[in-house]
Design a protein around this motif. Structure first.
Motif, short mmCIF file in Angstrom:
data_model
loop_
_atom_site.label_atom_id
_atom_site.label_comp_id
_atom_site.label_asym_id
_atom_site.label_seq_id
_atom_site.Cartn_x
_atom_site.Cartn_y
_atom_site.Cartn_z
N TYR A 3 26.94 12.17 -32.74
CA TYR A 3 27.01 11.08 -31.78
C TYR A 3 27.94 9.99 -32.30
CZ TYR A 3 22.89 12.73 -29.24
OH TYR A 3 22.02 13.46 -28.48
N PHE B 250 21.99 -2.00 -30.82
CA PHE B 250 22.52 -0.84 -30.11
C PHE B 250 23.00 -1.22 -28.72
CE2 PHE B 250 22.56 3.67 -29.06
CZ PHE B 250 22.29 3.70 -27.71
N ASP C 197 25.72 4.85 -26.60
CA ASP C 197 26.14 5.96 -27.45
C ASP C 197 26.77 7.03 -26.59
OD1 ASP C 197 22.88 6.40 -27.02
OD2 ASP C 197 24.13 8.15 -26.58
N ILE D 79 21.05 14.02 -41.39
CA ILE D 79 20.81 14.28 -42.80
C ILE D 79 20.09 15.63 -42.92
CG2 ILE D 79 19.61 13.45 -44.85
CD1 ILE D 79 19.96 10.62 -43.63
N TYR D 80 19.06 15.80 -42.11
CA TYR D 80 18.41 17.10 -41.98
C TYR D 80 18.25 17.34 -40.49
CZ TYR D 80 16.91 15.81 -46.67
OH TYR D 80 16.86 15.40 -47.96
N MET D 81 18.28 18.55 -40.06
CA MET D 81 18.08 18.82 -38.64
C MET D 81 16.70 18.35 -38.24
SD MET D 81 20.89 19.93 -37.69
CE MET D 81 20.51 20.50 -36.04
N ASP D 82 16.61 17.74 -37.06
CA ASP D 82 15.34 17.20 -36.53
C ASP D 82 14.76 16.17 -37.46
OD1 ASP D 82 14.63 20.52 -35.50
OD2 ASP D 82 15.39 18.88 -34.29
N SER D 83 15.63 15.42 -38.09
CA SER D 83 15.14 14.45 -39.06
C SER D 83 15.96 13.17 -38.95
CB SER D 83 15.20 15.04 -40.46
OG SER D 83 14.63 14.15 -41.40
N SER D 84 16.08 12.45 -40.00
CA SER D 84 16.81 11.20 -39.98
C SER D 84 18.32 11.49 -40.01
CB SER D 84 16.40 10.34 -41.17
OG SER D 84 16.60 11.05 -42.38
N TYR D 85 19.10 10.44 -39.95
CA TYR D 85 20.53 10.62 -39.87
C TYR D 85 21.22 9.43 -40.53
CZ TYR D 85 19.76 7.37 -36.13
OH TYR D 85 19.36 6.28 -35.43
N LYS D 86 22.50 9.59 -40.73
CA LYS D 86 23.28 8.61 -41.46
C LYS D 86 24.30 8.00 -40.52
CE LYS D 86 26.47 8.86 -45.42
NZ LYS D 86 26.84 9.72 -46.57
N LEU D 87 24.45 6.69 -40.54
CA LEU D 87 25.46 6.00 -39.76
C LEU D 87 26.59 5.55 -40.67
CD1 LEU D 87 23.49 3.62 -37.32
CD2 LEU D 87 24.60 5.79 -36.78
N PHE E 204 29.74 3.11 -40.31
CA PHE E 204 30.27 2.09 -39.42
C PHE E 204 31.76 1.90 -39.59
CE2 PHE E 204 26.66 -0.08 -37.44
CZ PHE E 204 25.60 0.41 -38.17
N GLY E 205 32.43 1.57 -38.49
CA GLY E 205 33.82 1.14 -38.54
C GLY E 205 33.92 -0.30 -38.99
N ALA F 151 11.62 7.13 -40.04
CA ALA F 151 12.82 7.01 -40.87
C ALA F 151 13.13 5.52 -41.01
CB ALA F 151 14.01 7.73 -40.24
N TYR G 88 15.70 2.59 -43.29
CA TYR G 88 17.00 2.51 -43.95
C TYR G 88 17.22 1.12 -44.55
CZ TYR G 88 17.66 6.19 -40.40
OH TYR G 88 17.51 7.29 -39.59
N TYR H 172 20.57 -1.20 -45.63
CA TYR H 172 22.01 -1.36 -45.60
C TYR H 172 22.36 -2.66 -46.31
CZ TYR H 172 22.41 2.08 -41.77
OH TYR H 172 22.37 3.21 -41.00
N PRO I 37 31.50 -4.16 -42.31
CA PRO I 37 30.44 -3.41 -41.63
C PRO I 37 29.27 -3.15 -42.57
CG PRO I 37 32.21 -1.93 -42.26
CD PRO I 37 32.68 -3.32 -42.59
N LEU J 73 25.43 1.90 -45.82
CA LEU J 73 24.15 2.52 -46.10
C LEU J 73 23.87 2.53 -47.60
CD1 LEU J 73 21.74 4.09 -44.85
CD2 LEU J 73 23.05 6.18 -45.32
N VAL K 3 12.40 10.15 -35.90
CA VAL K 3 12.84 11.32 -36.63
C VAL K 3 12.69 12.51 -35.70
CG1 VAL K 3 12.51 12.76 -38.67
CG2 VAL K 3 12.07 10.30 -38.79
N ALA K 4 13.70 12.74 -34.92
CA ALA K 4 13.67 13.84 -33.96
C ALA K 4 15.10 14.09 -33.51
CB ALA K 4 12.81 13.49 -32.76
N ARG K 5 15.42 15.33 -33.31
CA ARG K 5 16.79 15.68 -32.94
C ARG K 5 17.16 15.02 -31.62
NH1 ARG K 5 19.16 21.81 -32.66
NH2 ARG K 5 21.35 21.24 -32.44
N GLU L 191 19.02 6.24 -32.22
CA GLU L 191 19.18 4.80 -32.18
C GLU L 191 18.43 4.18 -33.35
OE1 GLU L 191 18.12 2.98 -28.51
OE2 GLU L 191 18.23 0.94 -29.32
#
Lengths: 116, 114
Positions: free
Chosen positions: A32, A46, A49, A96-104, A106-107, B31, B33, B35, B42, B45, B96-98, B102
């Protein structure tokens, strides 16, 4: 390497005009792309997206366009208002992991100034 | 409730001090974080916790020590910081879900190291 950058550090627009904020990215692996708005003294908020398999998505007064061919992302704000004045960041999302958290990632950000 | 709260809002500490930043959310997000954001830059992380376990440490110096005591709380313990560590420290949380991506950000703690 991973990087997300912006062409214009500051954009000044007249109230009521449309604004276009651009972003170039270099990594094609994200799920995304996201736009965040950060007002002075606040955390990023936010806005909208777009999934990597789409090329356009519309929200309320905002539209995000994604051109994967040239790795370009833009945020269009219709009828810009004084409350839109802020710094806008694009970001890429990497799971980061499928169906898990993720990493952003930024620009570098664009400051939008709305003239009354 | 879609709010992430952070305390304190401002913190001034010396290089020999030990302090902690706190973050709390009650959205049921699993989850969380940390920063770091320098002026006119910006957010970058630092750490990611997923289900209260550290899943990412972005090569952060050991003078920053995160802790996730439960699913609603996230702490960042600070010790022997340097002046260049002065920045806005932002906490965020997410589901924490695919397909849900956001991240909700708190207002940040503005840290000054003297």
């Amino acid at each position: 390497g991973e990087s997300v950058g912006l062409h214009l550090p500051t954009l000044s627009v007249q109230e009521g005009d449309n604004s276009i904020i651009n972003c170039a990215y270099s990594n094609s692996a994200s799920d995304y792309f996201i736009w965040y708005k950060q007002e002075s003294g606040k955390g990023p908020q936010f806005i909208i997206d777009i999934r990597s398999n789409m090329d356009k998505r519309q929200g309320q007064r905002v539209t995000v366009l994604l051109n994967k061919t040239v790795k370009h992302l833009s945020l269009q704000i219709a009828a810009t208002q004084p409350g839109d004045s802020a710094v806008y960041f694009c970001a890429e999302s990497f799971p980061i992991y499928m169906d898990s958290s993720y990493k952003l990632i930024f620009g570098s950000g664009t400051r939008l100034l709305v003239r009354p | 409730d879609t709010e992430v709260t952070q305390t304190p809002k401002h913190l001034v500490m010396g290089m020999t001090n030990k302090k902690s930043l706190k973050c709390e959310q009650h959205m049921g997000h699993r989850a969380m974080y940390w920063y770091k954001q320098k002026a006119k830059k910006p957010p970058e992380l630092m750490f990611v916790y997923s289900y209260e376990k550290l899943s990412i440490n972005e090569s952060v110096p050991s003078r920053f020590s995160p802790e996730c005591p439960n699913s609603s709380l996230l702490n960042l313990h600070l010790h022997a910081l340097q002046p260049e560590d002065s920045a806005l420290y932002l906490c965020a949380s997410s589901q924490v879900a695919r397909g849900t991506y956001e991240q909700y950000f708190g207002p940040g703690t503005r840290l000054t190291v003297t």
